[in-house]
Write a protein that holds these residues in place. Structure first.
Motif, PDB file in Angstrom:
ATOM      1  N   PRO A 465       0.839  -1.205   0.000  1.00 53.55           N
ATOM      2  CA  PRO A 465       0.000   0.000   0.000  1.00 53.55           C
ATOM      3  C   PRO A 465       0.875   1.256   0.000  1.00 53.55           C
ATOM      4  CG  PRO A 465      -0.623  -1.504   1.776  1.00 53.55           C
ATOM      5  CD  PRO A 465       0.647  -2.032   1.187  1.00 53.55           C
ATOM      6  N   ILE A 466       0.421   2.283  -0.675  1.00 59.23           N
ATOM      7  CA  ILE A 466       1.246   3.486  -0.784  1.00 59.23           C
ATOM      8  C   ILE A 466       1.113   4.367   0.458  1.00 59.23           C
ATOM      9  CG2 ILE A 466       0.975   3.498  -3.296  1.00 59.23           C
ATOM     10  CD1 ILE A 466      -0.626   6.260  -2.644  1.00 59.23           C
ATOM     11  N   ASP A 467       2.124   5.190   0.669  1.00 60.71           N
ATOM     12  CA  ASP A 467       2.087   6.194   1.731  1.00 60.71           C
ATOM     13  C   ASP A 467       1.916   7.542   1.040  1.00 60.71           C
ATOM     14  OD1 ASP A 467       2.485   7.983   3.744  1.00 60.71           O
ATOM     15  OD2 ASP A 467       4.577   7.421   4.154  1.00 60.71           O
ATOM     16  N   ARG A 468       0.676   8.042   1.058  1.00 53.98           N
ATOM     17  CA  ARG A 468       0.398   9.282   0.325  1.00 53.98           C
ATOM     18  C   ARG A 468       1.086  10.475   0.958  1.00 53.98           C
ATOM     19  NH1 ARG A 468      -4.757  10.714   0.409  1.00 53.98           N
ATOM     20  NH2 ARG A 468      -4.022  12.558  -0.669  1.00 53.98           N
ATOM     21  N   LYS A 469       1.480  10.317   2.215  1.00 47.14           N
ATOM     22  CA  LYS A 469       2.131  11.429   2.904  1.00 47.14           C
ATOM     23  C   LYS A 469       3.649  11.390   2.767  1.00 47.14           C
ATOM     24  CE  LYS A 469      -1.590  12.195   6.135  1.00 47.14           C
ATOM     25  NZ  LYS A 469      -2.015  12.241   7.539  1.00 47.14           N
ATOM     26  N   GLU A 470       4.133  10.462   1.963  1.00 49.74           N
ATOM     27  CA  GLU A 470       5.588  10.431   1.790  1.00 49.74           C
ATOM     28  C   GLU A 470       6.048  11.642   0.968  1.00 49.74           C
ATOM     29  OE1 GLU A 470       7.702   7.605  -0.921  1.00 49.74           O
ATOM     30  OE2 GLU A 470       8.597   7.002   0.971  1.00 49.74           O
ATOM     31  N   TRP A 471       7.178  12.196   1.378  1.00 49.93           N
ATOM     32  CA  TRP A 471       7.711  13.377   0.687  1.00 49.93           C
ATOM     33  C   TRP A 471       8.657  12.985  -0.436  1.00 49.93           C
ATOM     34  CZ3 TRP A 471       8.356  18.838   2.493  1.00 49.93           C
ATOM     35  CH2 TRP A 471       7.270  19.228   3.300  1.00 49.93           C
ATOM     36  N   SER A 472       8.718  13.856  -1.446  1.00 56.02           N
ATOM     37  CA  SER A 472       9.718  13.614  -2.489  1.00 56.02           C
ATOM     38  C   SER A 472      10.809  14.684  -2.462  1.00 56.02           C
ATOM     39  CB  SER A 472       9.066  13.541  -3.863  1.00 56.02           C
ATOM     40  OG  SER A 472       8.959  14.805  -4.434  1.00 56.02           O
ATOM     41  N   MET A 473      10.754  15.579  -1.482  1.00 54.61           N
ATOM     42  CA  MET A 473      11.804  16.593  -1.341  1.00 54.61           C
ATOM     43  C   MET A 473      12.268  16.631   0.106  1.00 54.61           C
ATOM     44  SD  MET A 473      10.701  19.956  -3.503  1.00 54.61           S
ATOM     45  CE  MET A 473      10.948  19.962  -5.282  1.00 54.61           C
ATOM     46  N   THR A 474      13.549  16.997   0.294  1.00 56.35           N
ATOM     47  CA  THR A 474      14.037  17.146   1.659  1.00 56.35           C
ATOM     48  C   THR A 474      13.679  18.532   2.177  1.00 56.35           C
ATOM     49  OG1 THR A 474      16.187  18.001   0.963  1.00 56.35           O
ATOM     50  CG2 THR A 474      15.970  15.607   1.202  1.00 56.35           C
ATOM     51  N   PRO A 475      13.632  18.710   3.516  1.00 57.33           N
ATOM     52  CA  PRO A 475      13.250  20.027   4.070  1.00 57.33           C
ATOM     53  C   PRO A 475      14.222  21.136   3.672  1.00 57.33           C
ATOM     54  CG  PRO A 475      13.432  18.358   5.809  1.00 57.33           C
ATOM     55  CD  PRO A 475      13.879  17.710   4.551  1.00 57.33           C
ATOM     56  N   GLN A 476      15.486  20.795   3.361  1.00 56.00           N
ATOM     57  CA  GLN A 476      16.486  21.816   3.045  1.00 56.00           C
ATOM     58  C   GLN A 476      16.469  22.221   1.569  1.00 56.00           C
ATOM     59  OE1 GLN A 476      16.947  18.693   4.094  1.00 56.00           O
ATOM     60  NE2 GLN A 476      18.880  17.795   3.478  1.00 56.00           N
ATOM     61  N   THR A 477      15.469  21.739   0.812  1.00 58.05           N
ATOM     62  CA  THR A 477      15.361  22.090  -0.603  1.00 58.05           C
ATOM     63  C   THR A 477      14.537  23.374  -0.778  1.00 58.05           C
ATOM     64  OG1 THR A 477      15.321  19.734  -1.072  1.00 58.05           O
ATOM     65  CG2 THR A 477      14.670  21.192  -2.864  1.00 58.05           C
ATOM     66  N   VAL A 478      15.063  24.326  -1.555  1.00 59.31           N
ATOM     67  CA  VAL A 478      14.302  25.554  -1.822  1.00 59.31           C
ATOM     68  C   VAL A 478      13.478  25.322  -3.074  1.00 59.31           C
ATOM     69  CG1 VAL A 478      14.414  28.030  -2.262  1.00 59.31           C
ATOM     70  CG2 VAL A 478      16.144  26.943  -0.832  1.00 59.31           C
ATOM     71  N   ASN A 479      12.281  24.800  -2.900  1.00 61.47           N
ATOM     72  CA  ASN A 479      11.407  24.521  -4.029  1.00 61.47           C
ATOM     73  C   ASN A 479      10.056  24.074  -3.488  1.00 61.47           C
ATOM     74  OD1 ASN A 479      10.660  24.160  -6.733  1.00 61.47           O
ATOM     75  ND2 ASN A 479      12.666  23.323  -7.241  1.00 61.47           N
ATOM     76  N   ALA A 480       9.157  23.725  -4.367  1.00 65.69           N
ATOM     77  CA  ALA A 480       7.869  23.169  -3.970  1.00 65.69           C
ATOM     78  C   ALA A 480       7.486  22.172  -5.044  1.00 65.69           C
ATOM     79  CB  ALA A 480       6.819  24.268  -3.882  1.00 65.69           C
ATOM     80  N   VAL A 481       6.651  21.195  -4.696  1.00 63.09           N
ATOM     81  CA  VAL A 481       6.355  20.155  -5.682  1.00 63.09           C
ATOM     82  C   VAL A 481       4.923  19.653  -5.548  1.00 63.09           C
ATOM     83  CG1 VAL A 481       7.224  18.242  -4.258  1.00 63.09           C
ATOM     84  CG2 VAL A 481       7.292  18.027  -6.742  1.00 63.09           C
ATOM     85  N   ASN A 482       4.370  19.293  -6.699  1.00 67.83           N
ATOM     86  CA  ASN A 482       3.045  18.717  -6.795  1.00 67.83           C
ATOM     87  C   ASN A 482       3.226  17.244  -7.181  1.00 67.83           C
ATOM     88  OD1 ASN A 482       0.589  17.834  -8.056  1.00 67.83           O
ATOM     89  ND2 ASN A 482      -0.029  19.959  -8.334  1.00 67.83           N
ATOM     90  N   LEU A 483       2.663  16.327  -6.371  1.00 66.83           N
ATOM     91  CA  LEU A 483       2.826  14.890  -6.622  1.00 66.83           C
ATOM     92  C   LEU A 483       1.488  14.321  -7.104  1.00 66.83           C
ATOM     93  CD1 LEU A 483       4.651  14.174  -3.222  1.00 66.83           C
ATOM     94  CD2 LEU A 483       5.730  14.734  -5.402  1.00 66.83           C
ATOM     95  N   PRO A 484       1.254  14.308  -8.407  1.00 66.69           N
ATOM     96  CA  PRO A 484      -0.093  13.998  -8.904  1.00 66.69           C
ATOM     97  C   PRO A 484      -0.594  12.608  -8.540  1.00 66.69           C
ATOM     98  CG  PRO A 484       1.488  14.151 -10.729  1.00 66.69           C
ATOM     99  CD  PRO A 484       2.200  14.626  -9.497  1.00 66.69           C
ATOM    100  N   LEU A 485       0.294  11.594  -8.513  1.00 69.06           N
ATOM    101  CA  LEU A 485      -0.175  10.232  -8.216  1.00 69.06           C
ATOM    102  C   LEU A 485      -0.537  10.067  -6.745  1.00 69.06           C
ATOM    103  CD1 LEU A 485       2.369   8.160 -10.341  1.00 69.06           C
ATOM    104  CD2 LEU A 485      -0.092   8.202 -10.676  1.00 69.06           C
ATOM    105  N   GLN A 486      -0.052  10.969  -5.906  1.00 66.43           N
ATOM    106  CA  GLN A 486      -0.373  10.907  -4.478  1.00 66.43           C
ATOM    107  C   GLN A 486      -1.441  11.935  -4.100  1.00 66.43           C
ATOM    108  OE1 GLN A 486       4.309  10.154  -3.695  1.00 66.43           O
ATOM    109  NE2 GLN A 486       3.238  10.964  -1.916  1.00 66.43           N
ATOM    110  N   ASN A 487      -1.861  12.768  -5.051  1.00 67.43           N
ATOM    111  CA  ASN A 487      -2.730  13.905  -4.753  1.00 67.43           C
ATOM    112  C   ASN A 487      -2.176  14.665  -3.545  1.00 67.43           C
ATOM    113  OD1 ASN A 487      -4.853  15.707  -4.916  1.00 67.43           O
ATOM    114  ND2 ASN A 487      -6.296  14.414  -3.797  1.00 67.43           N
ATOM    115  N   ALA A 488      -0.924  15.093  -3.676  1.00 62.78           N
ATOM    116  CA  ALA A 488      -0.224  15.700  -2.544  1.00 62.78           C
ATOM    117  C   ALA A 488       0.680  16.837  -3.008  1.00 62.78           C
ATOM    118  CB  ALA A 488       0.625  14.640  -1.832  1.00 62.78           C
TER     119      ALA A 488
END
Ligand code: ZN
Length: 682
Positions: A465-488
């Motif tokens: 089962p997937i973890d929809r709350k899993e992050w794909s960026m580290t906190p020290q990254t200056v950016n933002a991201v949209n994760l469409p398959l996780q709706n996150a």
């Protein structure tokens, strides 16, 4: 999808020197940055940041400077301090801190790298030399498979290995992780480098051939010219069959579920059973093949190309992938080609900065955990989360109020909004590195094991089962991201800083800056891209054709508006190319404005330096787009970037009704739009 152009743009530029973040005691709009001689209705960008632009100089090693590059420097500085501090500590064996220290120190120990020479490569080269036939070749090719591609979140389609694996929620069953497999095999960044007929690209190819020969020679091979020729010819043949970047981005082309048997039937050539055995995937029954035609062709090349060419190709790819931690002549030859020739970068970043980057790559969450604790207090997190809640509520009301959207589509949109996970600052759960062994004096092994550790960790998730709350960026990254398959969505701590977010600033200013960025990202989940994925991240078109038609008509007006912007007499912004991002800007700003009004709960916002709440909101928005860039960089952005230049993103205030009374706009002002001309989408 990473959504801030300037951020991704700056990340490509070497942070060779650190500029201090603006130190100021004022928390709110920076009046000293404004040019109040300019009328806000004529040139809102210059009104908001004109004096900043006048007094700011672009550092010599940069193409541009703006808030995101300053934050990037700040995050690098903080991260390097954390790592250097860890490197001097005597943390307990096996702890994350000790791993950070050992990984960093082993990279910095150049003497150890020199004294080992080519010894770390030897067993791997021997294994390649021992390949006797195409069955063994398939097994060894399988052993090179890594999870080094990411098709949708960080949009990375490149791997130099024959193929690349991406473990992510299944297009067709988004509750479970599946195996996406992507084309690969090229060292140069894209097929165009092998195929384009320009003089520039022909020059790159000549330099590449010489580089491949040089690397083989430095690694002790004989007949290096002949080998290099074979290798480059093989890569050229692979490139001819690769799918283009534009086609890769079309997910409807990518949804091709194959069983293991399908590989043998549809892509004969590779001994697939051996390949999957080498990859540790013998038990994986289902794959999604992103580029089926490339798989068919690459597999055929495995059959038709002589074994010796493949062995040379494997050896060279191995040497190249590890050259950064091999003796100096190899590391320098690699930089001379991939740094200087390919990107024009004159100088390598200092070794310690590369060491920091390495630790961020392989122990990013271990560093991030300390970073978040030190630089992103729980109160800041709670404050941003409250803003997010207000913005989501603003979107809900806006969806309800739409006259053109089908009621069934509205209901789906609201379901998707309710299910949206918005990550603020850092993940609730950290990656567990206990299975990753780091040795104090073995940088080659540390990197090898890190890549295998990531790979094994991903394989273990297949079918789970997937973890929809899993992050794909580290906190020290200056950016933002949209994760469409996780709706996150993820908003890392490093971007939640002034001028985007300041816990001490008035709410109105935070809504105008980071609020608009958050609104921008939320709106992507409901636009033409977002309409491809439903509330659970499944691929399903949930808009009616009539909804889409209306949306396209409404947005055509916005495209035409941006077509009128001309940063150069001979070059205009392309309204179509930048449309999706411009829509998100208008939508995000509208939602941020609603969120700010709601946060007042009927009270009047306090003034600052004589500016009303509404004025501060719009000025804060304009100031978050501060930018000074070189002409060449701006031209390149206009030609290639899906985001409009920042100054025009600031001017999008002209589409919002409340902007007009806030600055007493009158017909005849340059940016004035009659009410019917203002673009209203959400
Ligand atoms: Zn965007």
């Amino acid at each position: 999808m990473v959504c801030l152009a300037t951020l991704a743009f700056f990340l490509l530029i070497s942070p060779d020197y650190f500029q201090a973040a603006p130190q100021t005691d004022t928390h709110g709009i920076v009046v000293g940055d404004m040019d109040r001689n300019v009328k806000p209705g004529d040139d809102f960008f210059t009104y908001a940041v004109g004096d900043w632009v006048k007094r700011t100089e672009i550092p010599p090693d940069r193409a541009a400077v703006g808030p995101s590059s300053v934050l990037d420097d700040l995050s690098n500085k903080r991260t390097s301090e954390l790592i250097e501090h860890a490197a001097k500590s005597t943390a307990q064996a096996g702890s994350n801190l000790r791993k950070i220290a050992d990984l960093y120190n082993s990279y910095m120990d150049e003497a150890a790298i020199e004294s080992k020479g080519l010894a770390p490569l030897r067993p791997h080269l021997d294994a390649i030399a021992a390949i006797q036939d195409k069955h063994q070749l398939a097994y060894v090719l399988g052993k090179t498979l890594r999870t080094d591609v990411d098709a949708l979140n960080n949009t990375n389609f490149h791997t130099a290995n024959l193929f690349g694996l991406w473990v992510a929620p299944d297009f067709n069953d988004s509750e479970h992780y599946t195996a996406y497999i992507l084309q690969g095999g090229l060292q140069l960044p894209d097929r165009e480098y092998y195929l384009a007929n320009s003089e520039e690209m022909r020059g790159v190819r000549r330099a590449y051939l010489a580089h491949v020969a040089a690397m083989l020679k430095l690694a002790g091979f004989s007949d290096t010219d002949e080998r290099a020729k074979r290798i480059v010819e093989l890569e050229h043949a692979i490139a001819e069959k690769h799918t283009s970047l534009a086609d890769n981005e079309d997910i409807h082309r990518a949804n091709n579920p194959w069983s293991q048997a399908d590989f043998s039937a549809k892509a004969p050539g590779v001994d697939w059973a051996e390949y999957f055995r080498g990859a540790g995937l013998s038990k994986q029954e289902k794959f999604i093949v992103w580029q089926p035609t490339a798989f068919t062709a690459e597999s055929a090349l495995v059959a038709s190309t002589p074994l010796e060419a493949w062995k040379d190709w494997l050896a060279y790819h191995l040497i190249e992938s590890m050259a950064g931690v091999l003796p100096k002549p190899l590391a320098e030859e690699r930089f001379a080609f991939f740094g200087k020739t390919l990107t024009g970068t004159e100088q390598q970043r200092p070794r310690w900065q590369r060491g920091v980057g390495l630790v961020n790559t392989f122990l990013g969450d271990a560093v991030g955990q300390i970073y978040a604790q030190k630089y992103f207090p729980p109160e800041a997190k709670a404050q941003v989360q409250a803003m997010v809640a207000n913005l989501i509520e603003a979107f809900r009301k806006r969806i309800d109020a739409l006259t053109w959207m089908d009621p069934a589509t509205k209901a789906e949109a609201k379901t998707k909004l309710s299910a949206l996970y918005v990550g603020v600052g850092y993940s609730d759960s950290w990656k567990d590195y206990s299975g990753y062994e780091v040795k104090p004096d073995d940088i080659f092994g540390n990197i090898w094991r890190a890549q295998l550790f990531d790979y094994q960790r991903d394989l273990a998730r297949l079918g789970k089962p997937i973890d929809r709350k899993e992050w794909s960026m580290t906190p020290q990254t200056v950016n933002a991201v949209n994760l469409p398959l996780q709706n996150a969505l993820n908003f890392p701590a490093a971007i939640l800083q002034p001028p985007f977010f300041d816990p001490k600033a008035p709410d109105v200013v935070n809504y105008g800056s980071i609020g608009a960025v958050i609104g921008h990202e939320i709106s992507h989940t409901f636009d033409t891209e977002g309409s491809t994925f439903d509330a659970k991240g499944r691929v399903r078109d949930w808009w009616t054709p009539a909804d889409l038609k209306h949306f396209e008509e409404a947005t055509a007006k916005l495209a035409a508006q941006y077509d009128t912007y001309k940063p150069f007499p001979d070059l205009a912004v392309n309204g179509r190319q930048t449309l999706a991002e411009n829509i998100a800007d208008v939508a995000g700003l509208c939602a941020a404005y609603d969120g700010y009004r709601a946060s007042l709960a009927g009270k009047t916002a306090p003034t600052q330096d004589g500016f009303t709440g509404d004025q501060q909101f719009f000025i804060a928005f304009g100031q978050s787009w501060a930018i000074k860039e070189r002409e060449a960089a701006l031209r390149q952005q206009v030609l290639t970037d899906p985001h409009a230049p920042d100054r025009y993103r600031a001017d999008t205030v002209r589409n919002l009704d409340p902007w007009y009374p806030a600055f007493d706009l009158q017909p005849g002002d340059t940016l004035y739009l009659a009410p019917a001309e203002r673009v209203r989408i959400w």
